[in-house]
Design a protein around this motif. Sequence first.
Motif, PDB file in Angstrom:
ATOM      1  N   TYR A 166      41.396  40.007  47.180  1.00  0.00           N
ATOM      2  CA  TYR A 166      40.526  41.089  47.110  1.00  0.00           C
ATOM      3  C   TYR A 166      38.824  40.624  47.410  1.00  0.00           C
ATOM      4  CZ  TYR A 166      44.020  43.661  44.872  1.00  0.00           C
ATOM      5  OH  TYR A 166      45.407  44.162  44.800  1.00  0.00           O
ATOM      6  N   ARG A 203      47.534  42.957  47.914  1.00  0.00           N
ATOM      7  CA  ARG A 203      46.935  44.214  48.074  1.00  0.00           C
ATOM      8  C   ARG A 203      47.710  45.391  48.232  1.00  0.00           C
ATOM      9  NH1 ARG A 203      43.771  40.903  51.571  1.00  0.00           N
ATOM     10  NH2 ARG A 203      44.685  41.787  53.505  1.00  0.00           N
ATOM     11  N   VAL A 226      39.553  43.971  37.711  1.00  0.00           N
ATOM     12  CA  VAL A 226      38.567  44.777  38.416  1.00  0.00           C
ATOM     13  C   VAL A 226      37.481  45.349  37.638  1.00  0.00           C
ATOM     14  CG1 VAL A 226      39.969  44.845  40.544  1.00  0.00           C
ATOM     15  CG2 VAL A 226      39.738  46.912  38.888  1.00  0.00           C
ATOM     16  N   GLY A 228      35.063  48.429  38.996  1.00  0.00           N
ATOM     17  CA  GLY A 228      35.017  49.412  40.342  1.00  0.00           C
ATOM     18  C   GLY A 228      35.766  48.843  41.342  1.00  0.00           C
ATOM     19  N   GLU A 229      35.065  48.394  42.430  1.00  0.00           N
ATOM     20  CA  GLU A 229      36.060  47.898  43.505  1.00  0.00           C
ATOM     21  C   GLU A 229      35.688  46.314  43.464  1.00  0.00           C
ATOM     22  OE1 GLU A 229      34.572  50.089  47.064  1.00  0.00           O
ATOM     23  OE2 GLU A 229      35.447  51.957  46.398  1.00  0.00           O
ATOM     24  N   ALA A 230      35.224  45.838  42.878  1.00  0.00           N
ATOM     25  CA  ALA A 230      34.813  44.322  42.920  1.00  0.00           C
ATOM     26  C   ALA A 230      35.928  43.625  41.995  1.00  0.00           C
ATOM     27  CB  ALA A 230      33.450  44.024  42.183  1.00  0.00           C
ATOM     28  N   SER A 263      40.570  45.496  32.708  1.00  0.00           N
ATOM     29  CA  SER A 263      39.456  46.420  33.661  1.00  0.00           C
ATOM     30  C   SER A 263      38.825  47.450  32.993  1.00  0.00           C
ATOM     31  CB  SER A 263      40.332  46.665  35.058  1.00  0.00           C
ATOM     32  OG  SER A 263      40.917  45.742  35.648  1.00  0.00           O
ATOM     33  N   GLU A 271      27.751  50.555  37.235  1.00  0.00           N
ATOM     34  CA  GLU A 271      27.991  50.049  38.251  1.00  0.00           C
ATOM     35  C   GLU A 271      27.076  48.778  38.541  1.00  0.00           C
ATOM     36  OE1 GLU A 271      31.439  51.606  39.027  1.00  0.00           O
ATOM     37  OE2 GLU A 271      30.720  50.081  40.653  1.00  0.00           O
ATOM     38  N   SER A 279      31.641  43.663  48.298  1.00  0.00           N
ATOM     39  CA  SER A 279      33.212  44.088  48.235  1.00  0.00           C
ATOM     40  C   SER A 279      33.667  44.048  49.624  1.00  0.00           C
ATOM     41  CB  SER A 279      33.008  45.487  47.549  1.00  0.00           C
ATOM     42  OG  SER A 279      32.142  46.594  48.601  1.00  0.00           O
TER      43      SER A 279
END
Length: 279
Positions: A166, A203, A226, A228-230, A263, A271, A279
């Motif tokens: 990721y 993924r 994770v 968020g998307e990180a 998470s 955020e 990201s």
Amino acid sequence: MTGNEISNTPETGSRLVDRFIRVQKAFTTLGGEVHGTGALAKAAKLDDSTTSRILQSGVYSSFFERVGHGKYRLGTTAAHLGMHALAHAPSKDESTHEILEELRAATDGGLVFQYMLAPFAGAQRQCIDMAVGESDLVELGMTARDILSITRSLRTGASGRTILAYLPEAIQDVVLAEPIPAEAGPGIYRDNDELLASLADVRDRGYALGYEECMPLWNSCAAPIVWGEAIMGTVLLLKPATIMPEASDTVIEATKTAASKLSAKLGHLSEPMAMMFGS
């Protein structure tokens, strides 16, 4: 006035902020340390003059540092924001440890480890907590050196590959250029093309399976933590290969559930303003 020029309309402030952020993100897109104005402009999808103005203004607030004529790198303010963002990662406490214990119980006594991304030591991971019951890791063939050294590499083991999958491509390239730890298990991915293919699989599936990667005779299952998307870290379940030659659906789902719960510990937070690896 062209589409790339900054106007004096009421939107100027928001547009300028947007462009400033795009230049910051360009550094993470390009990878490496130092970049010229032209490369940053192309990555940010801005013209050279706009990018140059943003870089010069950012130098005064230490978001960027000038390194020679027309060359820049991210500055100390960006690093400071990254440290504040990363400070919100789940740490070792009673509630997070209980999640690890739940995973151990749900998988009939597997060894459970929580790894988190440790970017300030390079692109590596660090074990911050574990649930191993009464097990003596030394008797099981694991030493403190195994946990603190071999497992640091993101190209080693299901937990390392889960995090690596990721991360931006530029960071993946840095990791793939690293030497394979000499003490790694026989199942380690030695071919970089095969390793990259495994990352795509992680993924797609949302988890990774490891077969004697970190050490002989131990198989594993890992899932991402994770924000968020990180990507922030991973939960790893480890069992002897004789007991777990293949990870069952029960093991996989329990591992993914534990990662989701960890998470969720970050879900109530705002955020992050800046992530060290983007990201």
